[in-house]
Design a protein around this motif. Structure first.
Motif, PDB file in Angstrom:
ATOM      1  N   ASN A  96     -14.943  21.555   1.319  1.00 24.55           N
ATOM      2  CA  ASN A  96     -16.157  21.716   0.521  1.00 24.55           C
ATOM      3  C   ASN A  96     -17.267  20.724   0.855  1.00 24.55           C
ATOM      4  N   HIS A  97     -16.900  19.616   1.496  1.00 30.39           N
ATOM      5  CA  HIS A  97     -17.882  18.569   1.757  1.00 30.39           C
ATOM      6  C   HIS A  97     -17.961  18.260   3.255  1.00 30.39           C
ATOM      7  N   PRO A  98     -19.096  18.519   3.887  1.00 26.10           N
ATOM      8  CA  PRO A  98     -19.253  18.257   5.328  1.00 26.10           C
ATOM      9  C   PRO A  98     -18.960  16.807   5.713  1.00 26.10           C
ATOM     10  N   ASP A  99     -19.244  15.877   4.802  1.00 33.39           N
ATOM     11  CA  ASP A  99     -19.035  14.461   5.110  1.00 33.39           C
ATOM     12  C   ASP A  99     -17.556  14.070   5.088  1.00 33.39           C
ATOM     13  N   PHE A 100     -16.704  14.965   4.574  1.00 32.51           N
ATOM     14  CA  PHE A 100     -15.293  14.645   4.415  1.00 32.51           C
ATOM     15  C   PHE A 100     -14.407  15.409   5.406  1.00 32.51           C
ATOM     16  N   GLN A 101     -14.950  15.821   6.535  1.00 29.39           N
ATOM     17  CA  GLN A 101     -14.206  16.669   7.452  1.00 29.39           C
ATOM     18  C   GLN A 101     -12.998  15.970   8.089  1.00 29.39           C
ATOM     19  N   LYS A 102     -12.958  14.660   8.037  1.00 33.20           N
ATOM     20  CA  LYS A 102     -11.832  13.932   8.624  1.00 33.20           C
ATOM     21  C   LYS A 102     -10.942  13.299   7.562  1.00 33.20           C
ATOM     22  N   MET A 103     -11.159  13.671   6.313  1.00 30.95           N
ATOM     23  CA  MET A 103     -10.410  13.012   5.242  1.00 30.95           C
ATOM     24  C   MET A 103      -8.953  13.479   5.200  1.00 30.95           C
ATOM     25  N   GLY A 104      -8.107  12.594   4.799  1.00 30.30           N
ATOM     26  CA  GLY A 104      -6.688  12.863   4.642  1.00 30.30           C
ATOM     27  C   GLY A 104      -6.029  11.606   4.122  1.00 30.30           C
ATOM     28  N   THR A 105      -4.736  11.655   3.927  1.00 34.69           N
ATOM     29  CA  THR A 105      -4.056  10.481   3.392  1.00 34.69           C
ATOM     30  C   THR A 105      -2.553  10.554   3.655  1.00 34.69           C
ATOM     31  N   THR A 106      -1.936   9.403   3.730  1.00 35.16           N
ATOM     32  CA  THR A 106      -0.481   9.340   3.707  1.00 35.16           C
ATOM     33  C   THR A 106      -0.051   9.465   2.249  1.00 35.16           C
ATOM     34  N   LEU A 107       1.217   9.673   2.027  1.00 30.78           N
ATOM     35  CA  LEU A 107       1.751   9.683   0.661  1.00 30.78           C
ATOM     36  C   LEU A 107       3.225   9.321   0.720  1.00 30.78           C
ATOM     37  N   VAL A 108       3.625   8.338  -0.069  1.00 31.03           N
ATOM     38  CA  VAL A 108       5.038   8.023  -0.222  1.00 31.03           C
ATOM     39  C   VAL A 108       5.313   7.887  -1.714  1.00 31.03           C
ATOM     40  N   ALA A 109       6.381   8.545  -2.174  1.00 31.05           N
ATOM     41  CA  ALA A 109       6.714   8.541  -3.601  1.00 31.05           C
ATOM     42  C   ALA A 109       8.187   8.231  -3.795  1.00 31.05           C
ATOM     43  N   MET A 110       8.475   7.478  -4.845  1.00 26.56           N
ATOM     44  CA  MET A 110       9.847   7.169  -5.235  1.00 26.56           C
ATOM     45  C   MET A 110      10.027   7.607  -6.679  1.00 26.56           C
ATOM     46  N   LEU A 111      10.970   8.507  -6.900  1.00 30.64           N
ATOM     47  CA  LEU A 111      11.263   9.016  -8.237  1.00 30.64           C
ATOM     48  C   LEU A 111      12.653   8.534  -8.638  1.00 30.64           C
ATOM     49  N   VAL A 112      12.709   7.655  -9.634  1.00 33.00           N
ATOM     50  CA  VAL A 112      13.968   7.094 -10.115  1.00 33.00           C
ATOM     51  C   VAL A 112      14.478   7.943 -11.267  1.00 33.00           C
ATOM     52  N   LEU A 113      15.682   8.485 -11.110  1.00 32.48           N
ATOM     53  CA  LEU A 113      16.305   9.299 -12.150  1.00 32.48           C
ATOM     54  C   LEU A 113      17.692   8.749 -12.452  1.00 32.48           C
ATOM     55  N   ASP A 114      17.755   7.910 -13.454  1.00 29.15           N
ATOM     56  CA  ASP A 114      19.021   7.322 -13.901  1.00 29.15           C
ATOM     57  C   ASP A 114      19.644   6.438 -12.818  1.00 29.15           C
ATOM     58  N   ASP A 115      20.756   6.847 -12.221  1.00 30.89           N
ATOM     59  CA  ASP A 115      21.443   5.979 -11.257  1.00 30.89           C
ATOM     60  C   ASP A 115      21.181   6.395  -9.812  1.00 30.89           C
ATOM     61  N   GLU A 116      20.133   7.165  -9.579  1.00 31.22           N
ATOM     62  CA  GLU A 116      19.779   7.581  -8.218  1.00 31.22           C
ATOM     63  C   GLU A 116      18.266   7.656  -8.078  1.00 31.22           C
TER      64      GLU A 116
END
Length: 263
Positions: A96-116
């Motif tokens: 949608n934005h011409p100025d953002f044509q190279k935008m992107g990102t890494t993503l790392v997530a950790m979801l803790v559920l009880d003992d794992e």
């Protein structure tokens, strides 16, 4: 669980394009930690990381109560859907934005559920586990350098100096879909964890990271020390960390969201 995060602009960059989020979830021992390192210039990179973290987090929070946390396929599907939603949000703004044509990102997530805990990532932001066995990477970079190392074309030492070491093979936003990597692990006594952007591990040697992760400091003190050490070592990039420790007696702030912030 003792959790805390810190993000810093570093010593060279004019803007911070990282975004971090952590919070306690309903239940006895449940947490979510998410870290993103944006790319595409300040406007695009900061926006991409913020969008990815916010959309991923909202999706997990709205879906968690409806899934069977003991069912691996159910948890993985939920996290994959959250990742897809984040990717679509970043990609839509990119288109949608011409100025953002190279935008992107890494993503790392950790979801803790009880003992794992579950890990999900795309890009070169990492999760480390600190234990009696030392400091172990729990994620594998999605980068050209890592592929060349895996093929034997580069040594680990050569990879550290490669001029193209920041070229990613997977990221959130550039393509219609992104293939995330998933892993599930059980807690072991004495373990602690670190989510971080490449601004940290490209600045500090593993021995320094391991020293602070093994210290008896709280998560907040450890996170602050790691970032401070990076700045002292002239960090060339934004530096972001989220530290998680299994010490119920030292409970740091149970919620945090930081994006596009500096020292």
């Amino acid at each position: 669980m003792d959790v805390y995060g810190v993000t810093d602009i570093g010593c060279v960059r004019k803007h911070n394009e990282d975004c971090i989020h952590w919070q306690a979830l309903p239940g006895e021992n449940r947490f979510l930690a998410v870290l993103a390192d944006g790319m595409g210039g300040y406007g695009g990179g900061a926006y991409a990381s913020k969008l990815a973290v916010e959309y991923f987090t909202k999706c997990v929070l709205s879906s968690l109560e409806y899934i069977d946390s003991q069912n691996n396929e159910s948890v993985m599907k939920m996290m994959a859907e959250a990742g897809a939603l984040a990717n679509n949000a970043v990609r839509q703004e990119r288109n949608n934005h011409p100025d953002f044509q190279k935008m992107g990102t890494t993503l790392v997530a950790m979801l803790v559920l009880d003992d794992e805990y579950w890990l999900m990532h795309a890009g070169d932001s990492r999760c480390y586990c600190a234990s009696e066995d030392g400091l172990q990477p729990m994620t594998r970079d999605h980068s050209l350098v890592q592929e060349l190392v895996d093929k034997g074309s580069l040594t680990e030492k050569e990879a550290e100096r490669a001029p193209f070491r920041n070229m990613l093979t997977r990221a959130v936003g550039p393509d219609r879909s992104v293939q995330f990597s998933f892993a599930k692990h059980h807690f072991q006594a004495g373990e602690s964890w670190l989510l971080c952007s490449d601004g940290l591990y490209n600045t500090l040697p593993d021995a320094v990271i391991q020293h602070w992760m093994h210290s008896d400091r709280t998560a907040q003190e450890t996170a602050a020390a790691l970032v401070k050490e990076s700045v002292r070592n002239n960090a060339q990039d934004n530096v972001s960390v989220i530290v998680l420790k299994q010490d119920a007696t030292n409970r740091s702030k149970q919620y945090g969201h930081l994006s596009a912030t500096g020292r």
